[in-house]
Scaffold this motif. Sequence first.
Motif, PDB file in Angstrom:
ATOM      1  N   GLY A 222      16.835   7.434  18.804  1.00 38.97           N
ATOM      2  CA  GLY A 222      16.626   6.555  20.280  1.00 38.97           C
ATOM      3  C   GLY A 222      17.995   5.453  19.933  1.00 38.97           C
ATOM      4  N   ALA A 223      18.245   4.708  19.376  1.00 37.96           N
ATOM      5  CA  ALA A 223      19.417   3.750  19.445  1.00 37.96           C
ATOM      6  C   ALA A 223      19.840   4.484  19.502  1.00 37.96           C
ATOM      7  CB  ALA A 223      19.042   3.066  18.227  1.00 37.96           C
ATOM      8  N   MET A 224      20.812   5.299  18.659  1.00 41.50           N
ATOM      9  CA  MET A 224      22.071   5.454  17.588  1.00 41.50           C
ATOM     10  C   MET A 224      22.368   6.576  18.992  1.00 41.50           C
ATOM     11  SD  MET A 224      21.735   7.759  14.455  1.00 41.50           S
ATOM     12  CE  MET A 224      23.002   7.956  14.249  1.00 41.50           C
ATOM     13  N   THR A 225      21.739   7.128  20.239  1.00 39.42           N
ATOM     14  CA  THR A 225      22.191   8.012  20.920  1.00 39.42           C
ATOM     15  C   THR A 225      22.644   6.887  22.237  1.00 39.42           C
ATOM     16  OG1 THR A 225      20.432  10.196  20.306  1.00 39.42           O
ATOM     17  CG2 THR A 225      21.574   9.749  22.328  1.00 39.42           C
TER      18      THR A 225
ATOM     19  N   LEU B 122      29.845   5.060  16.981  1.00 44.07           N
ATOM     20  CA  LEU B 122      29.467   4.820  14.766  1.00 44.07           C
ATOM     21  C   LEU B 122      30.322   5.796  13.966  1.00 44.07           C
ATOM     22  CD1 LEU B 122      25.820   5.504  17.066  1.00 44.07           C
ATOM     23  CD2 LEU B 122      27.103   3.610  16.691  1.00 44.07           C
ATOM     24  N   PRO B 123      29.429   4.996  12.980  1.00 42.43           N
ATOM     25  CA  PRO B 123      29.503   3.816  12.849  1.00 42.43           C
ATOM     26  C   PRO B 123      30.460   2.620  12.191  1.00 42.43           C
ATOM     27  CG  PRO B 123      30.246   4.555  10.616  1.00 42.43           C
ATOM     28  CD  PRO B 123      30.687   5.755  11.987  1.00 42.43           C
ATOM     29  N   SER B 124      31.513   2.521  13.177  1.00 41.97           N
ATOM     30  CA  SER B 124      32.713   1.897  12.621  1.00 41.97           C
ATOM     31  C   SER B 124      32.480   0.349  13.603  1.00 41.97           C
ATOM     32  CB  SER B 124      34.416   1.764  13.312  1.00 41.97           C
ATOM     33  OG  SER B 124      33.611   3.067  15.386  1.00 41.97           O
ATOM     34  N   GLU B 125      31.436   0.540  14.945  1.00 43.30           N
ATOM     35  CA  GLU B 125      31.610  -0.700  15.391  1.00 43.30           C
ATOM     36  C   GLU B 125      29.830  -1.170  15.544  1.00 43.30           C
ATOM     37  OE1 GLU B 125      33.889  -0.809  19.811  1.00 43.30           O
ATOM     38  OE2 GLU B 125      32.518   0.793  20.140  1.00 43.30           O
TER      39      GLU B 125
ATOM     40  N   TYR C 188      20.737  15.718  10.072  1.00 39.71           N
ATOM     41  CA  TYR C 188      21.385  16.238  11.107  1.00 39.71           C
ATOM     42  C   TYR C 188      21.680  15.510  12.363  1.00 39.71           C
ATOM     43  CZ  TYR C 188      19.354  20.022   8.954  1.00 39.71           C
ATOM     44  OH  TYR C 188      18.841  20.948   7.329  1.00 39.71           O
ATOM     45  N   LEU C 189      21.568  14.225  12.600  1.00 42.77           N
ATOM     46  CA  LEU C 189      21.433  13.438  13.335  1.00 42.77           C
ATOM     47  C   LEU C 189      23.016  13.523  13.397  1.00 42.77           C
ATOM     48  CD1 LEU C 189      19.184  10.794  13.514  1.00 42.77           C
ATOM     49  CD2 LEU C 189      18.994  12.379  14.727  1.00 42.77           C
ATOM     50  N   TYR C 190      23.988  12.864  14.157  1.00 46.01           N
ATOM     51  CA  TYR C 190      25.156  12.161  14.445  1.00 46.01           C
ATOM     52  C   TYR C 190      25.801  10.442  14.834  1.00 46.01           C
ATOM     53  CZ  TYR C 190      30.521  12.152  14.848  1.00 46.01           C
ATOM     54  OH  TYR C 190      32.067  11.383  15.245  1.00 46.01           O
TER      55      TYR C 190
END
Length: 335
Positions: A251-254, A263-266, A280-282
Amino acid sequence: MATIYQVSELAKVSLATVSRVMNGNAKVSDKTREKVLAAMKELGYRPNSIAQSLASSRGNSIGLLVSELDGAFFGEMMAGVEGELRAAGKHIIVTTGHSIEEKEKEGIEFLISRNCDAIILHVEAVSDEYLVELSKGKTPIFIISRYVEQLSEHCISLDNELGGYLATKSLLTLGHTNIACIAGPQYKFDAKARFKGYQRALAEHGIPFKDELFYTADFKETGGSEGIAHLMAQTQKFTGLVCGNDEMASGAMTYAREHGLSLPSELSVIGFDDVIFARYLYPKLTTILNPVNEMGKMAAKLVLKQVYQTEEKNIQQVFKPSLIVRESATALSNT
């Protein structure tokens, strides 16, 4: 139709011995087992749960209480328990507690009323004192994913504090010093321990804990999105995020991507559990392995050994988490 009593008479053994053969008990000699199996074949007898219960005073059913029926985490747990017990000729009766004390107690009472031979519990709201008192009853209880010192021989647990430490330590090693945390509900034993691990890693590196980089959520995907929204609204900036489980990390990544963060550079994100969708997340989620399927199997083996006296070997009661490195966390850029 042949009965278990006829098998006992033809084989010239006791009902208890017939039961031990049907239950796969290793304490029966090969010669006696062959006699019983030959009698069963001659009579065309096929054992059923009622007959086994009459012969052994056991119903060959084990109660299992989990917090929820949905989600990958509990699916893995239930699959581990059921697979191991089914291979031993046992069946499970499943109910839920929803992490609410009253509902957990109702679920436990229901399983006891079903005359289960034992009960495996994943409980988060009832107290240690309640569990200790419950263990004094006739139905043996076994606890999964939680450690109660007085019941240590009946517990299968994970070192959650170490898991929280490893997650935070991995970001520190990558150069991150401003690391936020979306933790699970602090009344839950695993969530509290994981948060303590986060704090220990920060303290070890001389980094003070900051309230504005901490948020508690509900272990759900929505909790993760609510958590990151709250954290991003603070004046304190952060480049790393430790989440109490993979659902909240998802949820946080989306939310972070939808609101302009790369993500993940920042923002580097680490989850906990390594449920199946993590890969399977991106970007693919770096996370902490929580071997809940193996823990479920071990809980079942513990029941088989202590309740049915089978010769189970190599039972591991305390599991150690480990870091699974994927793509959602990277070294902090100096640019």
